[in-house]
Design a protein around this motif. Structure first.
Motif, short mmCIF file in Angstrom:
data_model
loop_
_atom_site.label_atom_id
_atom_site.label_comp_id
_atom_site.label_asym_id
_atom_site.label_seq_id
_atom_site.Cartn_x
_atom_site.Cartn_y
_atom_site.Cartn_z
N THR A 8 19.79 49.42 7.15
CA THR A 8 19.63 50.87 7.21
C THR A 8 19.98 51.30 8.62
O THR A 8 19.45 50.74 9.59
N SER A 9 20.91 52.23 8.72
CA SER A 9 21.37 52.62 10.06
C SER A 9 22.05 53.98 10.01
O SER A 9 22.50 54.43 8.96
N GLN A 10 22.14 54.59 11.19
CA GLN A 10 23.01 55.76 11.33
C GLN A 10 24.45 55.27 11.29
O GLN A 10 24.71 54.07 11.40
N ALA A 11 25.37 56.21 11.16
CA ALA A 11 26.78 55.80 11.06
C ALA A 11 27.65 56.59 12.02
O ALA A 11 27.28 57.69 12.45
N ILE A 12 28.78 56.00 12.36
CA ILE A 12 29.73 56.65 13.28
C ILE A 12 31.00 56.99 12.50
O ILE A 12 31.61 56.12 11.88
N PRO A 13 31.40 58.27 12.52
CA PRO A 13 32.58 58.67 11.75
C PRO A 13 33.88 58.52 12.55
O PRO A 13 33.94 58.88 13.72
N LEU A 14 34.89 57.97 11.92
CA LEU A 14 36.21 57.84 12.56
C LEU A 14 37.27 58.17 11.51
O LEU A 14 37.90 57.28 10.93
N PRO A 15 37.46 59.47 11.24
CA PRO A 15 38.29 59.86 10.09
C PRO A 15 39.79 59.80 10.36
O PRO A 15 40.51 60.77 10.17
N VAL A 16 40.27 58.65 10.79
CA VAL A 16 41.70 58.46 11.03
C VAL A 16 42.21 57.47 9.98
O VAL A 16 41.57 56.45 9.74
N VAL A 71 32.35 54.47 9.68
CA VAL A 71 32.96 55.09 8.50
C VAL A 71 34.36 55.55 8.90
O VAL A 71 34.52 56.42 9.75
N ALA A 72 35.38 54.92 8.31
CA ALA A 72 36.75 55.14 8.79
C ALA A 72 37.69 55.56 7.68
O ALA A 72 37.41 55.35 6.49
N GLY A 73 38.84 56.13 8.08
CA GLY A 73 39.83 56.63 7.13
C GLY A 73 40.53 55.53 6.33
O GLY A 73 40.34 54.33 6.58
N ILE A 89 34.81 44.37 16.43
CA ILE A 89 33.95 45.32 15.73
C ILE A 89 32.52 44.77 15.64
O ILE A 89 31.54 45.46 15.90
N LYS A 90 32.44 43.49 15.33
CA LYS A 90 31.14 42.82 15.23
C LYS A 90 30.46 42.78 16.60
O LYS A 90 29.28 43.09 16.73
N ASP A 91 31.21 42.40 17.60
CA ASP A 91 30.67 42.25 18.95
C ASP A 91 30.16 43.59 19.50
O ASP A 91 29.18 43.65 20.24
N TYR A 92 30.82 44.68 19.09
CA TYR A 92 30.38 46.00 19.54
C TYR A 92 29.03 46.36 18.92
O TYR A 92 28.27 47.13 19.49
N GLY A 93 28.74 45.78 17.76
CA GLY A 93 27.45 46.02 17.13
C GLY A 93 27.52 46.55 15.70
O GLY A 93 26.49 46.81 15.09
N PHE A 94 28.73 46.69 15.18
CA PHE A 94 28.83 47.15 13.80
C PHE A 94 28.55 45.99 12.84
O PHE A 94 28.90 44.84 13.12
N LYS A 95 27.94 46.33 11.71
CA LYS A 95 27.68 45.31 10.69
C LYS A 95 28.37 45.68 9.36
O LYS A 95 28.57 44.83 8.50
N VAL A 96 28.71 46.96 9.23
CA VAL A 96 29.32 47.45 7.99
C VAL A 96 30.44 48.42 8.34
O VAL A 96 30.32 49.19 9.30
N ILE A 97 31.53 48.38 7.56
CA ILE A 97 32.58 49.39 7.69
C ILE A 97 32.76 50.00 6.31
O ILE A 97 32.87 49.29 5.31
N ILE A 98 32.79 51.32 6.27
CA ILE A 98 33.03 52.01 5.00
C ILE A 98 34.38 52.70 5.10
O ILE A 98 34.69 53.37 6.10
N SER A 99 35.23 52.49 4.08
CA SER A 99 36.52 53.16 4.03
C SER A 99 36.94 53.29 2.57
O SER A 99 36.32 52.70 1.69
N SER A 100 38.01 54.05 2.34
CA SER A 100 38.49 54.16 0.97
C SER A 100 39.50 53.06 0.64
O SER A 100 39.92 52.91 -0.51
N PHE A 101 39.91 52.29 1.66
CA PHE A 101 40.86 51.21 1.42
C PHE A 101 40.90 50.28 2.63
O PHE A 101 40.89 50.75 3.76
N PHE A 102 40.93 48.99 2.38
CA PHE A 102 41.02 48.01 3.47
C PHE A 102 42.27 47.17 3.30
O PHE A 102 42.62 46.78 2.18
#
Lengths: 194, 460
Positions: A8-16, A71-73, A89-102
């Motif tokens: 459970t966490s806040q999220a950072i938006p990166l809509p690119v 949360v990315a484009g 990405i992991k080292d910065y502290g992110f554990k999850v990435i949400i996108s519409s396509f990887f």
């Protein structure tokens, strides 16, 4: 690898859209021989100006946003196979990435490092991005066992390869699994080289 | 139901299938280089796991190497250390290394095919996304991450889910001056940078049948730029003739047996693909890119399309272009001819033929970087080096060079570079550098004119 069950966490938006691995970690930072410290240069050329000053317009430098979810484009992680992108990405502290396509290779690299890529629909992604941008303290919850992503605007179930899900939940990696199949691999090899 | 080329090669390498899970795929050849291997070696060492089959690994130094004074110690301490690590790791583990200065050294995807290491029907992996290049031989070849490099080190296998199949067919006669690079840039511009994600692509049709092996490598090389893990072309007489006589290629009776097997590999007539695209060769013109991904390509005399999305606008803002405009007459100060996409002898012959007797424009800095020592040798033997020199082009030593700008070969901030490489991402060729992808012919013409010209006017 540390087991991953819920977050459970806040999220950072990166809509690119089409964020490629050269943006995630530029090639000039790939000279290291270990996996540590890449987070310092995550999104380097978006995060910092050429003189090294932080670019205040970039979301990671915006004090309104924080959290372990990015949360990315669309089409995140395209380009080079460099696993340094997942490490950064992991080292910065992110554990999850949400996108519409990887992108394929990135997705595999992320999973191999306990970083969970969650694919949602275009529409849901847009709604989540809009919500976070105006409500930065909102929290998202991921339950990997239930394959569920909960957000203030609703919940969705996400797909993940069952084998990879098991690996993440238990913290297993592929090497252990492959080594357990050593005899079968050697028998195959013998047949192949005969 | 018939089977595809991909099915035939894949199925022949499946060791086991995990219920509700991936398959264990056996890897015939593992290519490694200095940038994506050190952490994998470390991991095995930390876990006390030996390398399963060092005899199936070939190493080269290419990504992080200088293209001048290769006989001297590498100046940059970090790069020097990375190269030293590769040498030590290879020595410790009995792995063949074609290091800097070795007669076989070169970009991994140039070196392996030219030495006959790459052969039809094989599975080949490398910690580099352009491993798809080797698919030109009817090989399943794809890029992997460093965790997977460690998996192959440990077991000579990978755990993978079989990708879906995609076929891109191009039929008809290519116009004058349309090169394999234009064909693949055209395909990507039509289907987009993620159309191939989750798929393995087969290129079919008479355009590829009539293409040389080097042209086929250029095409397969950029499969990853449309998202496909790999691209393949059915092996045929062109393939067999290319392989014959190469250093590590099978010889004599062994070769005959192999060829008999390779002939069984092409897709069956009744094979069904999960997705198909068909293109007409006569629609293809020399191409250039205008944006920051390889799908943003147009005919050289076309106009940049209009698109309201933020990502599109961000991309054009980075490039300093406006929607609707043409790139013709745009002044260009940098030209790079090289990379695993276009650094083979045929590429340099095209350039030499065009520039012979001409001078590069005074504003242009034109860099020629051969893909390997063998290509460099051919350039000298064929007298191309004099042509390059007389025209004012700089001929360097082999390596990845300005394609990813890990070494000193960087394009300055804000400058445009017409480049024969594979990626026009932001900052790919140096911080703030703006890349325009093109064929060796378009790159050569740009260097001579100092600006992008409508090459079709000279050709037709």
């Amino acid at each position: 690898m540390k087991p991953f069950k819920t977050l459970t966490s806040q999220a950072i938006p990166l809509p690119v859209e089409n964020i490629d691995t050269d943006q995630i970690i530029p090639a000039r930072f790939l000279k290291a021989i270990d996996k540590k410290g890449f987070g310092d240069n995550l999104f380097r050329d978006w995060r910092y100006h050429k003189d090294g000053q932080a670019n205040q317009d970039f979301v990671l430098n915006n004090p309104r946003f924080s959290g372990a979810i990015l949360v990315a484009g669309d089409n995140f992680g395209c380009g080079s196979s460099r696993e340094h992108a997942a490490w950064a990405i992991k080292d910065y502290g992110f554990k999850v990435i949400i996108s519409s396509f990887f992108a394929d290779i990135f997705k595999g690299n992320a999973l191999n490092n306990g970083l969970l890529p969650i694919q949602v629909t275009d529409e849901f992604l847009k709604s989540v991005l809009t919500h976070i941008e105006s409500n930065p303290t909102s929290e998202l919850t991921i339950d990997l066992e239930a394959q569920m992503l909960q957000t203030p605007i609703g919940y969705v179930n996400f797909e993940i390869d069952p084998y990879k899900r098991l690996c993440l939940i238990n913290g297993y990696d592929d090497i252990e699994f492959l080594l357990s199949k050593k005899e079968e691999i050697q028998a195959f090899e013998f047949k192949l080289e005969k | 139901m018939g089977r595809t080329l991909f099915d035939k090669v894949w199925d022949a390498h499946v060791v086991d299938t995990i219920e509700n899970g991936p398959q264990i795929l056996y890897i015939d050849k593992h290519l490694i280089h200095e940038v994506t291997s050190p952490q994998a070696f470390n991991e095995l060492e930390e876990r006390n796991i030996p390398i399963a089959r060092p005899d199936k690994i070939v190493a080269t130094a290419d990504h992080n190497t200088p293209t001048i004074d290769q006989h001297l110690p590498v100046k940059d301490a970090l790069s020097r250390n990375q190269l030293k690590q590769l040498s030590e790791n290879c020595k410790k583990n009995n792995i063949t290394l074609y290091g800097l200065g070795h007669k076989y050294n070169g970009i991994v995807h140039v070196m392996s095919p030219e030495l006959g290491i790459t052969q039809p029907g094989m599975t080949i992996v490398c910690g580099d996304s352009h491993t798809s290049t080797h698919g030109a031989f009817g090989t399943i070849a794809f890029g992997i991450g460093t965790s997977q490099v460690a998996q192959v080190f440990a077991s000579q296998c990978l755990l993978l889910k079989k990708p879906k199949s995609l076929r891109v067919s191009v039929n008809g006669k290519l116009k004058n001056g349309v090169l394999p690079k234009d064909v693949i840039l055209y395909i990507i511009s039509q289907i987009g940078t993620n159309a191939g994600t989750g798929y393995f692509c087969e290129y079919a049709g008479d355009v590829f049948e009539n293409m040389s092996m080097e042209g086929r490598m250029t095409v397969c090389n950029m499969s990853i730029e449309m998202g496909a893990r790999g691209g393949m072309i059915a092996p045929d007489e062109t393939t067999f003739n290319y392989i014959k006589g190469r250093e590590f290629a099978p010889k004599g009776k062994e070769l005959d047996e192999k060829i008999a097997y390779w002939k069984t590999l092409p897709s069956d007539n009744d094979a069904v693909f999960d997705m198909e695209y068909n293109f007409d060769a006569t629609d293809i013109e020399p191409m250039v890119t205008y944006g920051t991904n390889p799908g943003m390509g147009i005919k050289i005399n076309g106009n940049i399309p209009k698109d309201d999305s933020d990502s599109f606008k961000k991309s054009l803002a980075y490039m300093g272009f406006t929607a609707g405009e043409s790139l013709i007459d745009k002044p260009i100060n940098y030209v790079f001819i090289g990379s695993c996409t276009n650094s083979r002898i045929e590429d340099f012959r095209v350039v030499a033929e065009y520039i012979k007797g001409k001078q590069k424009a005074s504003n242009v800095n034109a860099l020629i970087v051969p893909g390997s020592q063998q290509v460099a040798k051919q350039i000298h033997e064929e007298g191309l080096s004099e042509i390059f020199e007389n025209s004012g082009f700089k001929l360097r030593q082999p390596g990845c060079s300005a394609c990813l700008a890990m070494n000193d070969d960087k394009i300055p901030q804000g400058e445009y570079c017409v480049s024969t490489s594979n990626r026009n991402f932001e900052g790919r060729q140096g911080q703030g550098a703006r890349t325009i992808l093109a064929s060796p012919l378009v790159a050569a013409a740009t260097a001579i004119e100092g600006k992008i010209i409508d090459i079709t006017k000279q050709l037709n």
